[in-house]
Design a protein around this motif. Structure first.
Motif, mmCIF file in Angstrom:
data_model
loop_
_atom_site.group_PDB
_atom_site.id
_atom_site.type_symbol
_atom_site.label_atom_id
_atom_site.label_comp_id
_atom_site.label_asym_id
_atom_site.label_seq_id
_atom_site.Cartn_x
_atom_site.Cartn_y
_atom_site.Cartn_z
ATOM 1 N N LEU A 277 55.819 18.018 -21.292
ATOM 2 C CA LEU A 277 55.010 18.581 -20.348
ATOM 3 C C LEU A 277 55.032 17.760 -19.178
ATOM 4 N N THR A 278 54.995 18.706 -17.907
ATOM 5 C CA THR A 278 54.788 17.761 -16.806
ATOM 6 C C THR A 278 53.376 17.294 -16.556
ATOM 7 N N GLY A 279 53.025 16.512 -15.846
ATOM 8 C CA GLY A 279 51.719 16.189 -15.421
ATOM 9 C C GLY A 279 50.832 17.430 -15.240
ATOM 10 N N ASP A 280 51.438 18.230 -14.366
ATOM 11 C CA ASP A 280 50.913 19.243 -13.763
ATOM 12 C C ASP A 280 50.513 20.269 -15.121
ATOM 13 N N GLN A 281 51.639 20.506 -15.758
ATOM 14 C CA GLN A 281 51.399 21.560 -16.664
ATOM 15 C C GLN A 281 50.132 21.068 -17.888
ATOM 16 N N ALA A 282 50.199 19.714 -18.099
ATOM 17 C CA ALA A 282 49.344 19.214 -19.067
ATOM 18 C C ALA A 282 47.705 19.636 -18.497
ATOM 19 N N ASN A 283 47.661 19.312 -17.122
ATOM 20 C CA ASN A 283 46.203 19.380 -16.522
ATOM 21 C C ASN A 283 46.029 20.640 -16.543
ATOM 22 N N ARG A 284 46.745 21.552 -16.196
ATOM 23 C CA ARG A 284 46.204 22.949 -16.200
ATOM 24 C C ARG A 284 46.177 23.351 -17.628
ATOM 25 N N LEU A 285 46.558 23.005 -18.833
ATOM 26 C CA LEU A 285 46.155 23.345 -20.122
ATOM 27 C C LEU A 285 45.123 22.623 -20.437
ATOM 28 N N ASP A 286 44.669 21.421 -19.878
ATOM 29 C CA ASP A 286 43.531 20.708 -20.333
ATOM 30 C C ASP A 286 42.399 21.279 -19.670
ATOM 31 N N GLN A 287 42.409 21.548 -18.211
ATOM 32 C CA GLN A 287 41.374 22.252 -17.728
ATOM 33 C C GLN A 287 40.736 23.524 -18.347
ATOM 34 N N ILE A 288 42.090 24.396 -18.487
ATOM 35 C CA ILE A 288 41.534 25.984 -18.938
ATOM 36 C C ILE A 288 40.994 25.833 -20.362
#
Ligand SMILES: NC(=O)c1ccc[n+]([C@@H]2O[C@H](COP(=O)([O-])OP(=O)(O)OC[C@H]3O[C@@H](n4cnc5c(N)ncnc54)[C@H](OP(=O)(O)O)[C@@H]3O)[C@@H](O)[C@H]2O)c1
Length: 357
Positions: A316-327
């Motif tokens: 996962l890219t950092g951005d993808q991991a962040n979006r999943l973490d946040q939601i």
């Protein structure tokens, strides 16, 4: 990463694959696989280099243990496989009987010494082996003192009937207390925690994950796909007819909440960006979480298994991991956020001080 990317499970010499083959589906009627289907799943997992197989005395009334034992014997793989099974649920009464007035033997469940010895002997017979590599307390009974659990399981380690033990579905304090008692008494302690953990079940992050690290226990997520919800095969407008979670099933429909549908929307977006399946992204996310050593995968069919094993290659890219973490983040109260960066900065005068490890 592949299934041969072996790692130690907790503070132990037990070396396991990053994905563990869950066998709750083996022999499990409507939502499970028959013997031939289970064998195909087992063989594919082994062909991919997997060495870690998880069953339980309660699965399919003992049939899962029998299948696993037979497959290991047929393939002559007992020395290579880390065989895990569990005690704790009561097999003398239909576990799905709900509130029906049906009773069984009170000594056929729980973590008391009497049941542990009975359950282990029965599992050894069904699997057809003389030792278990990893023996799980499937669920805490809320009654048995930690001292009795540590004593009984430690004795079984010393007797050579089990190599290691661990806890599933328990309060974090219980596992931590067991680990502490074991360290202080210099006796065998628990090496892992098996807990529900996925994008739609993150409550273990508050207490279990830090306790596991402190107590030298590896985290093993179960239901990493939320029982199939995170595959994206259920539709908000119609949840019937597609798998284990639909229609009459023993798992209920608790995954179909507004919050979870929103998580699924982001998961699907990320999957589309990667050109992969939502299930593969969901598995990659949980495998990358703090403390996770090996993730349990469940499959009803060979194609599900092979798709899920491919998740070991996902980045996962950092951005993808962040979006999943946040939601998927849980709000939690003050106590659940004691270790947050914000509190850390309040304590250390605005500095982002890192602890060890
Ligand atoms: N300690 C505990 O209390 C506990 C509790 C539960 C499970 N476990 C362990 O954890 C293992 C995994 O749990 P789980 O089976 O609940 O995991 P899961 O991965 O959340 O769900 C697996 C189910 O999702 C569906 N599925 C899986 N991959 C799929 C794919 N690629 N495409 C479409 N559908 C897919 C299948 O069901 P359908 O095809 O029927 O939809 C499959 O049986 C179990 O085998 C067991 O060893 C432990």
């Amino acid at each position: 990463m592949s299934l041969t990317n072996y790692r130690a499970l907790g503070r132990s010499g037990l070396v396991v694959s990053p994905l563990c083959l869950g066998t709750m589906t083996f022999g499990a009627g409507d939502w499970g696989a028959d013997e031939a289907g289970s064998r195909a799943i087992f063989d594919a997992y082994r062909d991919a280099g997997g060495n870690f197989v998880d069953t339980a005395d309660i699965y399919a009334g003992g049939l899962s243990e029998e299948f696993v034992g037979k497959f290991i014997k047929d393939t002559g793989s007992r020395d290579e496989i880390v065989l895990a099974t569990k005690f704790g649920f009561n097999g003398s009464r239909n576990p799905l009987a709900g509130n029906q007035p049906q009773t069984g033997n009170a000594h056929a469940g729980g973590a008391g010494a009497k049941n542990i010895h009975r359950a282990l002997e029965a599992s050894l017979r069904r699997v057809g082996t003389d030792y278990i590599d990893l023996y799980w307390m499937h669920i805490w009974d809320g009654v048995t003192p930690v001292e009795e659990i540590v004593q009984t399981l430690g004795d079984l380690v010393r007797a050579g009937k089990i190599r290691h033990y661990a806890f599933s579905d328990m309060p974090a304090w219980l596992a931590m207390k067991a680990a502490t008692i074991a360290t202080e008494r210099r006796v065998p302690g628990p090496i892992a925690m098996q807990v529900e953990y996925s994008l739609v079940a993150r409550d273990v992050e508050a207490e279990h994950v830090p306790a596991a690290r402190e107590g030298g226990m590896g985290i093993m997520p179960w239901s990493p796909l939320g029982g199939g919800f995170l595959t994206g095969k259920y539709k908000r407008e119609d949840t019937s007819g597609t798998g284990r979670l639909s229609g009459a099933n023993p798992f209920g429909d608790s995954k179909f909440s507004d919050r979870n549908w929103e998580i699924l929307d982001v998961l699907k977006e990320v999957a589309a960006e990667q050109g992969l399946l939502p299930a593969q992204i969901a598995l990659a996310w949980v495998m990358a979480q703090r403390g996770v050593v090996s993730t349990l995968i469940g499959a009803r069919s060979l194609s599900q298994l092979t798709g899920n094993v491919a998740a070991t290659e996902v980045k996962l890219t950092g951005d993808q991991a962040n979006r999943l973490d946040q939601i998927s983040a849980l709000a939690g109260g003050f106590s659940a956020n004691l270790t947050s960066p914000m509190i850390r900065r309040m304590v250390y005068g605005g500095h982002d001080v890192k602890g060890w490890g």
